[in-house]
Every structure is written in structure tokens, then in C-alpha cells.
Design a protein around this motif. Structure first.
Motif, PDB file in Angstrom:
ATOM      1  N   THR A  87       0.470  -1.276  -0.281  1.00 19.96           N
ATOM      2  CA  THR A  87       0.056   0.043   0.010  1.00 19.96           C
ATOM      3  C   THR A  87       0.535   1.618  -0.102  1.00 19.96           C
ATOM      4  O   THR A  87       0.838   2.456  -0.827  1.00 19.96           O
ATOM      5  N   GLY A  88       1.497   0.745   0.963  1.00 19.34           N
ATOM      6  CA  GLY A  88       2.367   2.380   1.370  1.00 19.34           C
ATOM      7  C   GLY A  88       3.537   2.662  -0.416  1.00 19.34           C
ATOM      8  O   GLY A  88       3.295   2.913  -0.991  1.00 19.34           O
ATOM      9  N   ALA A  89       4.131   1.586  -1.145  1.00 19.54           N
ATOM     10  CA  ALA A  89       4.642   1.558  -2.094  1.00 19.54           C
ATOM     11  C   ALA A  89       3.707   2.161  -3.711  1.00 19.54           C
ATOM     12  O   ALA A  89       4.204   3.275  -4.090  1.00 19.54           O
ATOM     13  N   ILE A  90       2.545   1.283  -3.728  1.00 18.98           N
ATOM     14  CA  ILE A  90       1.362   2.322  -4.704  1.00 18.98           C
ATOM     15  C   ILE A  90       1.582   3.388  -4.397  1.00 18.98           C
ATOM     16  O   ILE A  90       1.153   4.442  -5.166  1.00 18.98           O
ATOM     17  N   GLY A  91       0.998   3.784  -2.664  1.00 19.14           N
ATOM     18  CA  GLY A  91       1.133   5.248  -2.448  1.00 19.14           C
ATOM     19  C   GLY A  91       2.166   6.178  -3.009  1.00 19.14           C
ATOM     20  O   GLY A  91       1.790   7.266  -3.882  1.00 19.14           O
ATOM     21  N   VAL A  92       3.206   5.661  -2.700  1.00 21.57           N
ATOM     22  CA  VAL A  92       4.741   6.775  -3.262  1.00 21.57           C
ATOM     23  C   VAL A  92       4.616   6.727  -4.218  1.00 21.57           C
ATOM     24  O   VAL A  92       4.191   7.624  -5.567  1.00 21.57           O
ATOM     25  N   ALA A  93       4.633   5.408  -5.343  1.00 22.28           N
ATOM     26  CA  ALA A  93       4.353   5.413  -6.872  1.00 22.28           C
ATOM     27  C   ALA A  93       3.492   6.475  -7.692  1.00 22.28           C
ATOM     28  O   ALA A  93       3.746   6.886  -8.654  1.00 22.28           O
ATOM     29  N   GLY A  94       1.989   6.884  -7.161  1.00 25.75           N
ATOM     30  CA  GLY A  94       0.655   7.570  -7.639  1.00 25.75           C
ATOM     31  C   GLY A  94       1.549   8.474  -7.016  1.00 25.75           C
ATOM     32  O   GLY A  94       1.370   9.559  -8.404  1.00 25.75           O
ATOM     33  N   LEU A  95       1.773   8.574  -5.636  1.00 25.05           N
ATOM     34  CA  LEU A  95       2.229  10.775  -5.847  1.00 25.05           C
ATOM     35  C   LEU A  95       3.665  11.083  -6.399  1.00 25.05           C
ATOM     36  O   LEU A  95       3.042  12.341  -7.308  1.00 25.05           O
ATOM     37  N   THR A  96       4.489   9.888  -7.552  1.00 25.80           N
ATOM     38  CA  THR A  96       5.638  10.129  -7.726  1.00 25.80           C
ATOM     39  C   THR A  96       5.073  10.759  -9.364  1.00 25.80           C
ATOM     40  O   THR A  96       4.674  11.371 -10.404  1.00 25.80           O
ATOM     41  N   PHE A  97       3.630   9.335  -9.832  1.00 20.78           N
ATOM     42  CA  PHE A  97       3.008   9.891 -11.012  1.00 20.78           C
ATOM     43  C   PHE A  97       2.381  11.111 -11.444  1.00 20.78           C
ATOM     44  O   PHE A  97       2.519  11.852 -11.795  1.00 20.78           O
ATOM     45  N   ALA A  98       1.621  11.779 -10.015  1.00 23.69           N
ATOM     46  CA  ALA A  98       0.839  12.728 -10.298  1.00 23.69           C
ATOM     47  C   ALA A  98       2.164  14.228  -9.774  1.00 23.69           C
ATOM     48  O   ALA A  98       1.761  15.335 -11.032  1.00 23.69           O
ATOM     49  N   LEU A  99       3.000  14.305  -9.283  1.00 15.48           N
ATOM     50  CA  LEU A  99       3.870  14.943  -9.972  1.00 15.48           C
ATOM     51  C   LEU A  99       4.415  15.248 -11.343  1.00 15.48           C
ATOM     52  O   LEU A  99       5.112  16.679 -11.350  1.00 15.48           O
ATOM     53  N   PHE A 100       4.567  14.316 -12.306  1.00  6.11           N
ATOM     54  CA  PHE A 100       5.132  14.220 -13.857  1.00  6.11           C
ATOM     55  C   PHE A 100       3.922  15.022 -14.604  1.00  6.11           C
ATOM     56  O   PHE A 100       4.133  15.236 -15.344  1.00  6.11           O
ATOM     57  N   HIS A 101       2.817  14.822 -13.892  1.00  7.91           N
ATOM     58  CA  HIS A 101       1.908  15.317 -14.511  1.00  7.91           C
ATOM     59  C   HIS A 101       1.632  16.865 -14.185  1.00  7.91           C
ATOM     60  O   HIS A 101       0.198  17.535 -14.625  1.00  7.91           O
ATOM     61  N   VAL A 102       1.922  17.180 -12.887  1.00 10.62           N
ATOM     62  CA  VAL A 102       1.619  18.507 -12.174  1.00 10.62           C
ATOM     63  C   VAL A 102       2.416  19.319 -12.769  1.00 10.62           C
ATOM     64  O   VAL A 102       2.779  20.244 -12.797  1.00 10.62           O
ATOM     65  N   TYR A 103       3.990  19.274 -12.586  1.00 12.24           N
ATOM     66  CA  TYR A 103       5.065  19.884 -12.878  1.00 12.24           C
ATOM     67  C   TYR A 103       4.601  21.678 -13.755  1.00 12.24           C
ATOM     68  O   TYR A 103       5.063  22.028 -13.649  1.00 12.24           O
ATOM     69  N   PRO A 104       4.860  20.819 -14.956  1.00  9.12           N
ATOM     70  CA  PRO A 104       4.855  21.302 -15.872  1.00  9.12           C
ATOM     71  C   PRO A 104       3.473  22.245 -16.357  1.00  9.12           C
ATOM     72  O   PRO A 104       3.932  23.649 -16.760  1.00  9.12           O
ATOM     73  N   VAL A 105       2.252  21.707 -15.373  1.00  8.68           N
ATOM     74  CA  VAL A 105       1.153  23.345 -16.114  1.00  8.68           C
ATOM     75  C   VAL A 105       1.570  24.062 -14.730  1.00  8.68           C
ATOM     76  O   VAL A 105       0.933  24.586 -14.862  1.00  8.68           O
ATOM     77  N   LEU A 106       2.164  23.978 -13.665  1.00 10.46           N
ATOM     78  CA  LEU A 106       2.926  24.463 -12.646  1.00 10.46           C
ATOM     79  C   LEU A 106       3.708  26.316 -13.504  1.00 10.46           C
ATOM     80  O   LEU A 106       3.258  27.263 -13.185  1.00 10.46           O
ATOM     81  N   LEU A 107       4.490  26.114 -14.474  1.00  7.10           N
ATOM     82  CA  LEU A 107       4.859  26.830 -15.734  1.00  7.10           C
ATOM     83  C   LEU A 107       3.844  28.343 -16.314  1.00  7.10           C
ATOM     84  O   LEU A 107       4.085  28.787 -16.301  1.00  7.10           O
ATOM     85  N   LEU A 108       2.001  27.547 -16.411  1.00  5.53           N
ATOM     86  CA  LEU A 108       0.832  28.066 -17.295  1.00  5.53           C
ATOM     87  C   LEU A 108       0.452  29.227 -15.343  1.00  5.53           C
ATOM     88  O   LEU A 108      -0.727  29.716 -16.035  1.00  5.53           O
ATOM     89  N   SER A 109       1.288  28.633 -14.794  1.00  3.48           N
ATOM     90  CA  SER A 109       0.791  29.759 -12.975  1.00  3.48           C
ATOM     91  C   SER A 109      -0.629  29.966 -13.543  1.00  3.48           C
ATOM     92  O   SER A 109      -1.668  31.162 -13.097  1.00  3.48           O
ATOM     93  N   PRO A 110      -1.448  28.251 -13.144  1.00  6.11           N
ATOM     94  CA  PRO A 110      -2.930  28.141 -12.751  1.00  6.11           C
ATOM     95  C   PRO A 110      -3.354  28.238 -11.315  1.00  6.11           C
ATOM     96  O   PRO A 110      -2.739  28.824 -10.743  1.00  6.11           O
ATOM     97  N   PRO A 111      -4.398  28.784 -11.382  1.00  8.30           N
ATOM     98  CA  PRO A 111      -4.930  28.838  -9.461  1.00  8.30           C
ATOM     99  C   PRO A 111      -4.960  27.840  -8.299  1.00  8.30           C
ATOM    100  O   PRO A 111      -4.395  26.418  -8.875  1.00  8.30           O
ATOM    101  N   PRO A 112      -4.035  28.573  -7.725  1.00  6.10           N
ATOM    102  CA  PRO A 112      -3.390  27.368  -6.445  1.00  6.10           C
ATOM    103  C   PRO A 112      -4.541  26.104  -6.619  1.00  6.10           C
ATOM    104  O   PRO A 112      -4.079  24.641  -6.290  1.00  6.10           O
TER     105      PRO A 112
END
Length: 252
Positions: A179-204
Motif C-alpha cells: 500500500t505504501g509503495a502504491i501510494g508513493v508511486a501514485g504521488l510520483t506519477f502525479a508530480l510528473f503530470h502536475v509540474y509542467p502545469v505550474l509553468l502556466l501559473s494556474p490557480p492553487p
């Protein structure tokens, strides 16, 4: 004196666990940092090669291909370093098929609830603009939709599942419970999909939503991988899910 061997074993186990956590943390930090750098290099290379007048669809396809190749290069490089690392790729059976179906259902439920929140509820109360603006899911048009579907099934699904589930989740399971491995991998997956969007300065609120959404999607894929013990299962779920999502403009 009788308790000494037991106590010594306990201390050794704790020290071994701490060392394992440290090595896994270092692995994750190194892999994430190196992949982000290579992602950015790939994106810059794509922009330089195809130019600014290539069109949104060509830019999207080329950019996605460059990003996936960076995942592949880092993953293959790690496997060459850790030659004993195991990637289970057994042929799916009936049990696997049931988990694939369950994973697809969970993925679509998560996606449509997400789209309902961001494209209907949030804009109506003026919290944020629609989700599609920040995901580029509506970028491919015409023949580009066909290319996006093919890319999802043959490149995006296989490579991202190899990287996030096979490599990262599999490596983390060496020191954490599933469960911990699935959660950490899921958060890492999210990181790589979210950080490019930060360049667009979206609302929090957009950042928060996308983090939750992609983490949940990563957890779904990770759960399918854990239950089936074959990388082909989350590859199918991820690839088919993306392919269907890219065709939304055709049936809405």
C-alpha cells in the motif's frame, strides 16, 4: 543472556530497515531529479526541432513522444545498473482480465467525477477555469486524435507503466508494504503530470485538484499491477483509458 541474540537480531533488522529506507529515498530523489531534467531537455529539443509554427497537434505529439522517451531512457539506464531487478511480464489470464476491467471502471469513474468537478462545479462558482485548459487533452484534432490514440496504446501506456509501476513501485516495495509503495508511486506519477502545469501559473485549486486526480489514477494503476503481478495489466488499463479520453471530442 538468553535474550541477547533476539535483541541483537532486532537491532540489526532496524538498522537494515533504516539503510533500506535511505537507499530507497536516494533512489527516488535521483530518479525523479534526473527524469525531470531529461523531460525539460526533451521539451526544449522538440520546440527547437519542429519550431513554433508546427501547429498544436504536431507540437503535442512530438512533445509527448520526447517526454516518454526520457522516461524510457532513465528506466533502461537503471535496469542496466541494477541487473537483478525483476519486471514481471507474465501473459494475462482470466483473473488478470477481471482486474483490468475493474481498473478501467475505476479509472473512468475517477476521470468523469474529476471532469464534472472542474468543468461544471468549479467554474460555476468561479473557483477556476475548466480542467481541459491545463491538461492539453483537447489539443489533438482531426487526424491528430488518431495519432493520440495510437500513441496512448503503443507508447504512453507501456512506457509510463514501465517507469512508474514497474520501476518505481517495484523498487519501493523492497522496503515498504504494497500500500505504501502504491501510494508513493501514485504521488510520483502525479508530480510528473502536475509540474509542467505550474509553468502556466494556474490557480492553487487547479494544482490541488490535479495532484489528487493524478495520484488517484496512479493508485488505480498501481493496484492493478500489485493484484495481477504483471506489467501488462496496468499497461492495458492506462493505454485504453488514455485512448478513450483522447476521443472525447468525437462523441461530445
Amino acid at each position: 543472556m538468553v535474550e541477547l541474540p533476539s535483541t541483537l537480531t532486532t537491532v540489526q533488522n532496524r538498522l537494515g530497515n533504516k539503510a533500506g529506507f535511505a537507499r530507497t529515498g536516494a533512489f527516488l530523489a535521483l530518479i525523479v531529479s534526473a527524469t525531470i531534467v531529461l523531460n525539460l531537455v526533451a521539451s526544449l529539443a522538440v520546440v527547437t526541432i519542429i519550431g513554433s509554427d508546427a501547429g498544436s497537434t504536431v507540437t503535442f505529439i512530438a512533445g509527448a513522444t520526447g517526454t516518454e522517451l526520457s522516461f524510457l531512457l532513465i528506466g533502461v539506464g537503471y535496469l542496466r545498473y541494477r541487473t537483478t531487478f525483476d519486471l514481471p511480464i507474465q501473459q494475462p489470464d482470466r483473473t488478470t482480465a477481471s482486474y483490468v476491467l475493474a481498473g478501467l471502471v475505476a479509472s473512468f469513474v475517477t476521470a468523469f467525477v474529476s471532469l464534472g468537478i472542474t468543468d461544471v462545479l468549479l467554474p460555476s462558482i468561479e473557483f477556476s477555469p475548466g480542467y481541459m485548459k491545463y491538461t492539453n487533452l483537447n489539443t489533438p484534432t482531426g487526424p491528430g486524435l488518431v495519432l493520440a490514440v495510437v500513441l496512448s496504446l503503443t507508447v504512453i501506456g507501456p512506457i509510463e507503466e514501465f517507469f512508474f509501476r514497474g520501476l518505481i513501485q517495484g523498487r519501493i516495495e523492497a522496503v515498504l508494504r504494497p500500500t505504501g509503495a502504491i501510494g508513493v508511486a501514485g504521488l510520483t506519477f502525479a508530480l510528473f503530470h502536475v509540474y509542467p502545469v505550474l509553468l502556466l501559473s494556474p490557480p492553487p485549486i487547479v494544482i490541488a485538484h490535479m495532484t489528487v486526480y493524478y495520484s488517484l489514477m496512479g493508485i488505480v494503476f498501481g493496484w492493478v499491477y500489485h493484484q495481477t503481478d504483471t506489467l501488462l495489466a496496468p499497461v492495458l488499463v492506462h493505454g485504453v483509458f488514455n485512448a478513450v479520453i483522447f476521443t472525447i471530442p468525437l462523441w461530445t
